[in-house]
Design a protein around this motif. Structure first.
Motif, short mmCIF file in Angstrom:
data_model
loop_
_atom_site.label_atom_id
_atom_site.label_comp_id
_atom_site.label_asym_id
_atom_site.label_seq_id
_atom_site.Cartn_x
_atom_site.Cartn_y
_atom_site.Cartn_z
N LEU A 191 -59.18 -84.80 -1.15
CA LEU A 191 -60.33 -84.16 -0.76
C LEU A 191 -60.30 -84.24 0.78
N LEU A 192 -60.21 -85.30 1.51
CA LEU A 192 -60.16 -85.32 3.05
C LEU A 192 -58.95 -84.32 3.33
N ALA A 193 -57.86 -84.28 2.89
CA ALA A 193 -56.82 -83.51 3.25
C ALA A 193 -56.96 -82.17 3.39
N GLN A 194 -57.89 -81.75 2.07
CA GLN A 194 -58.35 -80.30 2.32
C GLN A 194 -59.29 -79.96 2.88
N ALA A 195 -60.30 -80.83 3.27
CA ALA A 195 -61.07 -80.58 4.42
C ALA A 195 -60.31 -80.66 5.88
N ALA A 196 -59.39 -81.38 5.94
CA ALA A 196 -58.70 -81.34 7.45
C ALA A 196 -57.87 -80.24 7.40
N ALA A 197 -57.22 -79.80 6.21
CA ALA A 197 -56.47 -78.57 6.37
C ALA A 197 -57.26 -77.40 6.67
N THR A 198 -58.36 -77.43 6.03
CA THR A 198 -59.27 -76.17 6.38
C THR A 198 -59.61 -76.07 7.72
N THR A 199 -59.86 -77.32 8.13
CA THR A 199 -60.46 -77.37 9.60
C THR A 199 -59.35 -76.95 10.60
N VAL A 200 -58.07 -77.51 10.18
CA VAL A 200 -57.12 -77.32 10.91
C VAL A 200 -56.40 -75.53 10.92
N LEU A 201 -56.64 -75.36 9.53
CA LEU A 201 -55.72 -73.87 9.44
C LEU A 201 -56.93 -72.75 9.74
N ARG A 202 -58.16 -73.00 9.46
CA ARG A 202 -59.05 -71.72 9.92
C ARG A 202 -58.77 -71.14 11.29
N PRO A 203 -58.80 -72.14 12.39
CA PRO A 203 -58.47 -71.44 13.51
C PRO A 203 -57.27 -70.71 13.43
N VAL A 204 -55.88 -71.51 12.86
CA VAL A 204 -54.84 -70.82 12.80
C VAL A 204 -54.83 -69.52 12.31
N HIS A 205 -55.45 -69.37 11.15
CA HIS A 205 -55.81 -68.22 10.53
C HIS A 205 -56.34 -67.04 11.36
N ARG A 206 -57.54 -67.45 11.95
CA ARG A 206 -57.89 -66.68 12.94
C ARG A 206 -56.81 -66.07 14.08
N LEU A 207 -56.29 -67.10 14.45
CA LEU A 207 -55.21 -66.90 15.64
C LEU A 207 -54.49 -65.64 14.98
N GLY A 208 -53.91 -65.96 13.82
CA GLY A 208 -52.76 -64.99 13.06
C GLY A 208 -53.56 -63.83 12.90
N GLU A 209 -54.67 -63.48 12.44
CA GLU A 209 -55.44 -62.25 12.29
C GLU A 209 -55.71 -61.69 13.54
N ALA A 210 -55.89 -62.44 14.39
CA ALA A 210 -55.90 -61.75 16.01
C ALA A 210 -54.78 -60.93 16.40
N ALA A 211 -53.70 -61.85 16.08
CA ALA A 211 -52.45 -61.45 16.60
C ALA A 211 -51.98 -60.30 16.01
N ARG A 212 -52.37 -60.23 14.60
CA ARG A 212 -52.04 -58.97 13.90
C ARG A 212 -52.70 -57.85 14.39
N ARG A 213 -54.25 -57.78 14.61
CA ARG A 213 -54.80 -56.79 15.24
C ARG A 213 -54.49 -56.38 16.55
N LEU A 214 -54.07 -57.40 17.36
CA LEU A 214 -53.42 -57.06 18.61
C LEU A 214 -52.18 -56.20 18.59
N GLY A 215 -51.43 -56.74 17.50
CA GLY A 215 -49.90 -55.80 17.26
C GLY A 215 -50.32 -54.42 16.92
N GLU A 216 -51.38 -54.35 16.17
CA GLU A 216 -51.88 -52.92 15.78
C GLU A 216 -52.58 -52.14 16.89
N GLY A 217 -52.72 -52.80 18.00
CA GLY A 217 -53.31 -51.76 18.98
C GLY A 217 -54.70 -52.05 19.60
N GLU A 218 -55.26 -53.19 18.63
CA GLU A 218 -56.48 -53.38 19.08
C GLU A 218 -56.55 -54.34 20.27
N LEU A 219 -56.33 -53.85 21.69
CA LEU A 219 -56.09 -54.77 22.78
C LEU A 219 -57.32 -55.47 23.14
N ASP A 220 -58.56 -55.25 22.55
CA ASP A 220 -59.68 -55.92 23.03
C ASP A 220 -59.91 -57.03 22.29
#
Length: 517
Positions: free
Chosen positions: A207-236
């Motif tokens: 359970l602690l690992a799940q919480a830690a993984a969520t805490t760590v991976l949520r910013p990583v997921h947001r970073l990946g989503e932002a990188a995808r949007r940036l690659g699609e031309g949403e430069l802002d």
């Protein structure tokens, strides 16, 4: 067509889950190792403490009973004396059975047990008997001839403690036999408790690992989503930064890189727009004087036969250069339309064989071109742009490869069950150098830098490619496998209506975005 993005999404989800799974597994393994190690150490320490306490208590009590009771027996006790003493010794709170060995007469041993059904001499290991009966020499380090010895053994699946000693100066030999089953049950209960505690620790760590993984991976997921949007031309695209850890620093770095990229792209777009506007304006401004020059050159060309022989070559050069300038201006205008995204398809149902024949006939190439095209192949495309493509490909083949140029037309089936129009232009010249092949469709590129003022502008093949792309097709260039010339292959969808609708949709979306801004 929708299976591709869906498949990518599934694969991205699997990768995300596997990273989460690895984190959970690592946490679980660390917790399991720690819990098992702690449980094993705790079990071993408690086991030794329980067994040591029990055996010390039983052995001390047995030694005391041997001194208080067995030592008071006569040198030649009777069997009843031994039995009565053994029962008295076993009747204490220690809870063990007693076996006493004595001699009625010399060489006539007698044995008495407190409970013969539980403990007999056969239950005493031979090694223990030998150790107890062995007489040791007295010395400074050894004050007694006989000592108390013990060992742990098992009968069935029940552990037992067996101890023995002998009375000095001819007294009886005594053995004790104590069951360690209560201690074993206590230790089994402890083992179960530690096992349950280990399982709870493992669950808690998951359970602690799940919480830690969520805490760590949520910013990583947001970073990946932002990188995808940036690659699609949403430069802002920007990330919200909170905290001072490494992930926050990574988000700041991403925002800085995105801001720098947006600025550079904006600067490049501004410069490109300025250059495109300059070319368009220049081409437009050149058309008026070029029209006048063209009219004058046409008059001079008509009168060329009557001109002075010294002037005629100059007039011929002026006529050819003015025509070349006119072609260059038209090509530049066409290029600016493609760059500005204003090029549009005007579709019509065209008999491809008739269209190719008309293109060749209009340019007086009938004697230099060998056409292999069946009538009846009808395609829905823009006839003017197809004419531009064919004129550039055939003209390029005639200029660099020489006649005869072979043009073949056919259709091929593609994956979606649709038909694809294929037009192949083959010459019999020296072919295209391997280092030139990747750049034949680049603007203003010429294979020979020593001939910068050749008749071509360097835009023909580039414009042909743009016209193919706007149809949703392509052009490929290669050398003939037998080494006899170059081969250009034009592939167009037989019905470009879908491509036209897509262009109109993107155009309307672009206009709406422009209005919103």
């Amino acid at each position: 067509m929708s299976a591709g993005p869906a498949k990518k999404g599934i694969l991205a989800g699997l990768r995300f889950t596997s990273l989460r799974l690895r984190l959970v597994v690592v946490f679980a393994l660390v917790a399991l190792t720690a819990a098992v190690s702690a449980s094993a150490i705790a079990y071993w320490l408690n086991r030794e403490a329980v067994l040591t306490r029990t055996q010390n208590s039983a052995l001390n009590d047995f030694r005391q009973e041997m001194q208080n009771r067995a030592a008071t027996l006569p040198a030649r006790p009777s069997e009843d004396d031994l039995r009565r003493t053994a029962e008295q010794m076993a009747g204490g709170s220690a809870g063990y059975s007693v076996l006493l060995l004595g001699e009625r007469d010399a060489g006539k041993p007698i044995i008495a047990a407190s409970n013969p059904d539980v403990f007999t001499l056969a239950d005493v290991p031979k090694a223990l008997q030998d150790a107890v009966e062995t007489k040791r020499e007295l010395s400074a380090a050894n004050a007694y001839e006989y000592h108390l010895f013990w060992l742990r053994t098992e009968r069935g699946r029940t552990p037992y403690l067996v101890g023995g000693t002998r009375i000095i100066n001819g007294g009886p030999t005594g053995y004790m036999f104590k069951s360690l089953e209560p201690e074993q049950k206590d230790l089994n209960s402890l083992a179960w408790s530690l096992g349950i505690a280990t399982g709870l620790a493992l669950l808690g760590s998951a359970l602690l690992a799940q919480a830690a993984a969520t805490t760590v991976l949520r910013p990583v997921h947001r970073l990946g989503e932002a990188a995808r949007r940036l690659g699609e031309g949403e430069l802002d695209t920007r990330l919200r930064v909170s905290g001072t850890d490494e992930l926050a620093e990574l988000s700041r770095t991403f925002n800085s890189a995105a801001e720098s990229l947006q600025k550079k792209v904006a600067d490049m777009s501004a410069r490109e727009e300025s250059s495109r506007r300059f070319v368009a304006d220049m081409s437009h401004e050149l058309r008026t004087p070029l029209t006048a020059l063209t009219a004058v050159t046409e008059v001079l060309e008509d009168e060329q036969d009557s001109l002075d022989p010294m002037i005629a070559p100059a007039v011929s050069l002026v006529v050819s250069e003015v025509r070349r300038l006119g072609d260059l201006v038209e090509n530049l205008m066409e290029v600016t339309r493609f760059d500005a995204g204003t090029a549009r398809l005007v579709l019509d149902d065209v008999d491809v064989a008739d269209q190719v024949t008309a293109c060749i006939d209009a340019r007086a190439w009938l004697d230099a071109v060998d056409l292999d095209a069946e009538r009846g192949i009808v395609a829905r495309l823009d006839p003017r742009r197809l004419d531009v493509i064919l004129a550039n490909l055939i003209g390029n083949a005639l200029k660099h490869g020489g006649s005869p140029v072979r043009v073949s037309v056919r259709t091929e089936s593609v994956e979606d069950g649709e038909e694809e129009l294929v037009i192949e232009v083959r010459d019999h010249g020296p072919g295209i150098p391997e280092d030139v092949l990747p750049r034949v469709f680049d603007r203003f590129y010429k294979a020979s830098a020593s001939r910068p003022r050749s008749e071509g502008s360097g835009l023909g093949l580039s414009i042909a490619m743009e016209n193919a792309l706007i149809h949703g097709g392509s052009i490929t260039a290669a050398n003939s496998p037998d080494g006899d010339g170059a081969v250009f292959v034009l592939r167009l969808p037989q019905d470009a209506s879908r491509i036209e609708r897509g262009l109109q949709t993107r155009s309307s979306q672009g206009e709406e975005e422009g209005d919103a801004r």
